[in-house]
Write a protein that holds these residues in place. Structure first.
Motif, PDB file in Angstrom:
ATOM      1  N   ARG A  55     -11.887 -25.031  -5.957  1.00 36.11           N
ATOM      2  CA  ARG A  55     -13.052 -24.281  -6.446  1.00 36.11           C
ATOM      3  C   ARG A  55     -12.847 -23.844  -7.895  1.00 36.11           C
ATOM      4  O   ARG A  55     -13.745 -24.002  -8.737  1.00 36.11           O
ATOM      5  N   ARG A  56     -11.673 -23.302  -8.218  1.00 41.90           N
ATOM      6  CA  ARG A  56     -11.413 -22.853  -9.591  1.00 41.90           C
ATOM      7  C   ARG A  56     -11.415 -24.010 -10.572  1.00 41.90           C
ATOM      8  O   ARG A  56     -11.926 -23.879 -11.698  1.00 41.90           O
ATOM      9  N   ARG A  57     -10.857 -25.139 -10.181  1.00 42.50           N
ATOM     10  CA  ARG A  57     -10.824 -26.288 -11.084  1.00 42.50           C
ATOM     11  C   ARG A  57     -12.236 -26.809 -11.340  1.00 42.50           C
ATOM     12  O   ARG A  57     -12.591 -27.156 -12.476  1.00 42.50           O
ATOM     13  N   ARG A  58     -13.047 -26.882 -10.294  1.00 37.78           N
ATOM     14  CA  ARG A  58     -14.420 -27.355 -10.473  1.00 37.78           C
ATOM     15  C   ARG A  58     -15.218 -26.421 -11.379  1.00 37.78           C
ATOM     16  O   ARG A  58     -15.979 -26.877 -12.243  1.00 37.78           O
ATOM     17  N   LEU A  59     -15.046 -25.139 -11.195  1.00 35.47           N
ATOM     18  CA  LEU A  59     -15.804 -24.190 -12.011  1.00 35.47           C
ATOM     19  C   LEU A  59     -15.268 -24.117 -13.435  1.00 35.47           C
ATOM     20  O   LEU A  59     -16.004 -23.768 -14.360  1.00 35.47           O
ATOM     21  N   THR A  60     -14.002 -24.478 -13.635  1.00 36.38           N
ATOM     22  CA  THR A  60     -13.480 -24.612 -14.995  1.00 36.38           C
ATOM     23  C   THR A  60     -14.155 -25.772 -15.715  1.00 36.38           C
ATOM     24  O   THR A  60     -14.609 -25.635 -16.868  1.00 36.38           O
ATOM     25  N   LEU A  61     -14.236 -26.921 -15.024  1.00 34.53           N
ATOM     26  CA  LEU A  61     -14.892 -28.085 -15.628  1.00 34.53           C
ATOM     27  C   LEU A  61     -16.386 -27.844 -15.806  1.00 34.53           C
ATOM     28  O   LEU A  61     -16.978 -28.303 -16.796  1.00 34.53           O
ATOM     29  N   ALA A  62     -16.984 -27.126 -14.864  1.00 31.55           N
ATOM     30  CA  ALA A  62     -18.408 -26.813 -14.992  1.00 31.55           C
ATOM     31  C   ALA A  62     -18.667 -25.980 -16.236  1.00 31.55           C
ATOM     32  O   ALA A  62     -19.654 -26.200 -16.964  1.00 31.55           O
ATOM     33  N   ALA A  63     -17.782 -25.038 -16.526  1.00 27.86           N
ATOM     34  CA  ALA A  63     -17.937 -24.209 -17.731  1.00 27.86           C
ATOM     35  C   ALA A  63     -17.820 -25.053 -18.991  1.00 27.86           C
ATOM     36  O   ALA A  63     -18.581 -24.860 -19.959  1.00 27.86           O
ATOM     37  N   PHE A  64     -16.871 -26.019 -19.000  1.00 24.65           N
ATOM     38  CA  PHE A  64     -16.762 -26.929 -20.154  1.00 24.65           C
ATOM     39  C   PHE A  64     -18.074 -27.683 -20.367  1.00 24.65           C
ATOM     40  O   PHE A  64     -18.564 -27.810 -21.497  1.00 24.65           O
ATOM     41  N   ASP A  65     -18.630 -28.228 -19.275  1.00 23.34           N
ATOM     42  CA  ASP A  65     -19.864 -29.006 -19.374  1.00 23.34           C
ATOM     43  C   ASP A  65     -21.029 -28.147 -19.862  1.00 23.34           C
ATOM     44  O   ASP A  65     -21.855 -28.600 -20.666  1.00 23.34           O
ATOM     45  N   ILE A  66     -21.105 -26.911 -19.380  1.00 20.93           N
ATOM     46  CA  ILE A  66     -22.191 -26.010 -19.789  1.00 20.93           C
ATOM     47  C   ILE A  66     -22.094 -25.703 -21.279  1.00 20.93           C
ATOM     48  O   ILE A  66     -23.094 -25.743 -22.003  1.00 20.93           O
ATOM     49  N   GLN A  67     -20.896 -25.429 -21.755  1.00 25.68           N
ATOM     50  CA  GLN A  67     -20.741 -25.090 -23.175  1.00 25.68           C
ATOM     51  C   GLN A  67     -20.999 -26.289 -24.071  1.00 25.68           C
ATOM     52  O   GLN A  67     -21.434 -26.124 -25.216  1.00 25.68           O
ATOM     53  N   ARG A  68     -20.719 -27.489 -23.566  1.00 22.47           N
ATOM     54  CA  ARG A  68     -21.006 -28.696 -24.343  1.00 22.47           C
ATOM     55  C   ARG A  68     -22.473 -29.075 -24.290  1.00 22.47           C
ATOM     56  O   ARG A  68     -22.923 -29.981 -25.005  1.00 22.47           O
ATOM     57  N   GLY A  69     -23.240 -28.414 -23.407  1.00 22.62           N
ATOM     58  CA  GLY A  69     -24.631 -28.784 -23.220  1.00 22.62           C
ATOM     59  C   GLY A  69     -24.773 -30.105 -22.500  1.00 22.62           C
ATOM     60  O   GLY A  69     -25.735 -30.853 -22.737  1.00 22.62           O
ATOM     61  N   ASP A  70     -23.828 -30.396 -21.622  1.00 17.23           N
ATOM     62  CA  ASP A  70     -23.780 -31.689 -20.930  1.00 17.23           C
ATOM     63  C   ASP A  70     -24.661 -31.669 -19.684  1.00 17.23           C
ATOM     64  O   ASP A  70     -24.174 -31.736 -18.553  1.00 17.23           O
ATOM     65  N   GLY A  71     -25.975 -31.538 -19.883  1.00 20.04           N
ATOM     66  CA  GLY A  71     -26.925 -31.587 -18.784  1.00 20.04           C
ATOM     67  C   GLY A  71     -27.476 -30.225 -18.414  1.00 20.04           C
ATOM     68  O   GLY A  71     -27.006 -29.182 -18.881  1.00 20.04           O
ATOM     69  N   LYS A  72     -28.498 -30.241 -17.557  1.00 20.59           N
ATOM     70  CA  LYS A  72     -29.078 -29.007 -17.054  1.00 20.59           C
ATOM     71  C   LYS A  72     -28.098 -28.314 -16.112  1.00 20.59           C
ATOM     72  O   LYS A  72     -27.273 -28.960 -15.474  1.00 20.59           O
ATOM     73  N   ILE A  73     -28.225 -27.004 -16.006  1.00 25.24           N
ATOM     74  CA  ILE A  73     -27.317 -26.248 -15.144  1.00 25.24           C
ATOM     75  C   ILE A  73     -27.436 -26.699 -13.698  1.00 25.24           C
ATOM     76  O   ILE A  73     -26.416 -26.811 -12.993  1.00 25.24           O
ATOM     77  N   VAL A  74     -28.632 -26.998 -13.245  1.00 26.60           N
ATOM     78  CA  VAL A  74     -28.804 -27.443 -11.858  1.00 26.60           C
ATOM     79  C   VAL A  74     -28.092 -28.769 -11.621  1.00 26.60           C
ATOM     80  O   VAL A  74     -27.517 -29.003 -10.542  1.00 26.60           O
ATOM     81  N   ASP A  75     -28.097 -29.647 -12.635  1.00 26.64           N
ATOM     82  CA  ASP A  75     -27.395 -30.927 -12.505  1.00 26.64           C
ATOM     83  C   ASP A  75     -25.878 -30.740 -12.519  1.00 26.64           C
ATOM     84  O   ASP A  75     -25.152 -31.428 -11.799  1.00 26.64           O
ATOM     85  N   ILE A  76     -25.415 -29.813 -13.338  1.00 28.92           N
ATOM     86  CA  ILE A  76     -23.974 -29.521 -13.380  1.00 28.92           C
ATOM     87  C   ILE A  76     -23.521 -28.925 -12.050  1.00 28.92           C
ATOM     88  O   ILE A  76     -22.438 -29.253 -11.543  1.00 28.92           O
ATOM     89  N   ALA A  77     -24.372 -28.079 -11.485  1.00 33.04           N
ATOM     90  CA  ALA A  77     -24.047 -27.497 -10.176  1.00 33.04           C
ATOM     91  C   ALA A  77     -23.881 -28.588  -9.131  1.00 33.04           C
ATOM     92  O   ALA A  77     -22.913 -28.598  -8.365  1.00 33.04           O
ATOM     93  N   LEU A  78     -24.810 -29.540  -9.109  1.00 34.72           N
ATOM     94  CA  LEU A  78     -24.724 -30.652  -8.151  1.00 34.72           C
ATOM     95  C   LEU A  78     -23.493 -31.511  -8.413  1.00 34.72           C
ATOM     96  O   LEU A  78     -22.853 -31.998  -7.483  1.00 34.72           O
ATOM     97  N   ARG A  79     -23.169 -31.704  -9.681  1.00 31.84           N
ATOM     98  CA  ARG A  79     -22.017 -32.530 -10.063  1.00 31.84           C
ATOM     99  C   ARG A  79     -20.726 -32.005  -9.434  1.00 31.84           C
ATOM    100  O   ARG A  79     -19.848 -32.780  -9.045  1.00 31.84           O
ATOM    101  N   TYR A  80     -20.636 -30.688  -9.312  1.00 26.65           N
ATOM    102  CA  TYR A  80     -19.402 -30.097  -8.801  1.00 26.65           C
ATOM    103  C   TYR A  80     -19.550 -29.539  -7.380  1.00 26.65           C
ATOM    104  O   TYR A  80     -18.817 -28.640  -6.973  1.00 26.65           O
ATOM    105  N   GLY A  81     -20.516 -30.113  -6.662  1.00 28.99           N
ATOM    106  CA  GLY A  81     -20.575 -29.863  -5.222  1.00 28.99           C
ATOM    107  C   GLY A  81     -21.418 -28.700  -4.770  1.00 28.99           C
ATOM    108  O   GLY A  81     -21.344 -28.298  -3.603  1.00 28.99           O
TER     109      GLY A  81
END
Length: 287
Positions: A55-81
């Motif tokens: 869980r911590r590793r996924r949310l770490t990567l999710a934070a990286f993606d959010i800060q990079r603007g790598d997709g919508k938040i809902v898509d990032i959420a789905l990406r990490y389960g």
């Protein structure tokens, strides 16, 4: 060492699939042990539950993606389960202390949980007395309960099961069935699969179980039998951690597919000199 290398390979598999479905069963196969024992070993060695690490590793990567603007938040959420935005928002806030949308702002402080890499270290120094014995199969008779809990919860839930059994007055009745080795009251963890297992409070017996009791067959196996001295349950929980983190990696043995057994002898379990045993099912490592 080979044992540590296999554990790191299992971690690599999980790291490579943080944005996909992770199979603990496959990770366990890579580590050459059962799913139950893999989750248990990881928790003891890493100091955090396997599910929490993922869980911590996924949310770490999710934070990286959010800060990079790598997709919508809902898509990032789905990406990490996370299929539910609400669940993602809640989990993200627990780890990072803010919502995913707030994490998009420049200058915010987020938390990164790096990948774990296991290696050997010199720890402990306190001796552990043990012996290796082969045992034929035998039957136990007593009471049992099915558990489906995370490994860290076992340290709370299993003692509660013991307390309920003691308070019910069943222990003296169980002890009446004791007529063979090992000569003690047993705590047996069997039928282990993932977070699911059955725990029995029982004795070794050649008699048939009465209506209020159950039987369970312990298969023939080789056991590493450790002496434990100290008040329960802390002494035995500490010994189990040391067996996994200090003895098993350097022993030339690995877990085998058989139940874990605790043998409790007569005496004051809160005394500093109380003695019991931990039986770890083992097999020699293949060359």
């Amino acid at each position: 060492m080979e044992w540590i290398a296999r554990l790191n390979e299992a971690v690599s598999y999980m790291e490579n699939n943080l944005d996909k479905e992770i199979s603990y069963e496959r990770a366990a196969r890579i580590a050459c042990c059962s799913t139950f024992h893999f989750i248990r070993m990881f928790t003891f060695i890493a100091g955090i539950p396997l599910s929490e690490y993922v869980r911590r590793r996924r949310l770490t990567l999710a934070a990286f993606d959010i800060q990079r603007g790598d997709g919508k938040i809902v898509d990032i959420a789905l990406r990490y389960g996370y299929e539910s935005p609400t669940a993602f928002n809640r989990a993200f806030h627990v780890v990072h202390g803010m919502s995913p949308s707030e994490a998009r702002r420049a200058g915010v402080v987020l938390k990164a949980h790096p990948r774990m890499i296991f290696s050997m270290a010199i720890t402990g120094g306190a001796e552990m007395q043990y012996r290796i014995e082969k045992k034929e199969s035998f039957t136990i008779v007593g009471v049992g309960q099915h558990f489906s809990v995370k490994m860290e919860e076992c340290f709370e839930e299993v003692p509660k099961f013991w307390q309920r059994t003691i308070q019910s007055g069943e222990i003296p009745r169980i002890m009446e069935y004791l007529d063979r080795e090992p000569q003690g009251l047993l705590g047996v963890c069997g039928n282990m699969e993932g977070d699911d297992f059955d725990y029995f409070i029982a004795v070794a017996s050649t008699r048939k179980a009465g209506d209020s009791f159950v039987e369970y067959r312990i298969p023939a196996s080789t056991w590493a039998i450790f002496e434990c001295i100290g008040p329960m349950p802390h002494a035995i929980q500490d010994l189990q951690r040391r067996i996994i983190t200090e003895w098993l990696p350097i022993s030339g043995y690995e877990y085998s597919n058989a139940p874990d057994i605790e043998v409790y002898f007569a005496g004051d379990q809160q005394a500093n000199d109380y003695r019991c045993e931990v039986w770890l099912p083992v097999t020699r490592k293949s060359d």
